[in-house]
Design a protein around this motif. Structure first.
Motif: not given
Length: 115
Positions: A25-41
């Motif tokens: 984004l415009d304000d520099g470095d960005e930290m993201f978190v990949d969130v994966g949900a696995y399985g069959n509800p």
């Protein structure tokens, strides 16, 4: 199970010409978190496409990104809103026969568009 994987998008100081579909984004470095949900509800009322659409809408709203290994239910326009295709489109257009020979990224990750 949940998968939590931090990911840093490092700014290179340029406003234009950033190389890649994901840019800080415009304000520099960005930290993201990949969130994966696995399985069959097990709930009979769970509809995967509806749940994914709500998540995708939220992620776009907060200027996040969906990982490309995940199925997407976004429209092509929503996908292009989330990811910067400027360099990708230029590269594809510059390669002979690329547009006819290879599907776009969206067509690879969108479940309904897969060949």
């Amino acid at each position: 199970p949940l998968w939590l994987c931090p990911m840093r998008i490092k700014s290179d100081g340029r406003k234009e010409g950033y190389h890649g579909l994901i840019k800080p984004l415009d304000d520099g470095d960005e930290m993201f978190v990949d969130v994966g949900a696995y399985g069959n509800p097990l709930s009979p009322s769970f509809v995967a496409a509806d749940s994914c659409r709500r998540c995708e809408d939220f992620v776009r709203k907060v200027k996040g990104y969906q990982m490309m290994y995940a199925d997407t239910y976004m429209t092509r326009e929503e996908f292009r809103e989330m990811f910067d295709h400027s360099q990708y489109d230029k590269l594809r257009a510059s390669l002979p026969n690329c547009l006819d020979a290879f599907p776009e990224i969206y067509d690879k990750v969108c479940k309904k568009n897969r060949i």
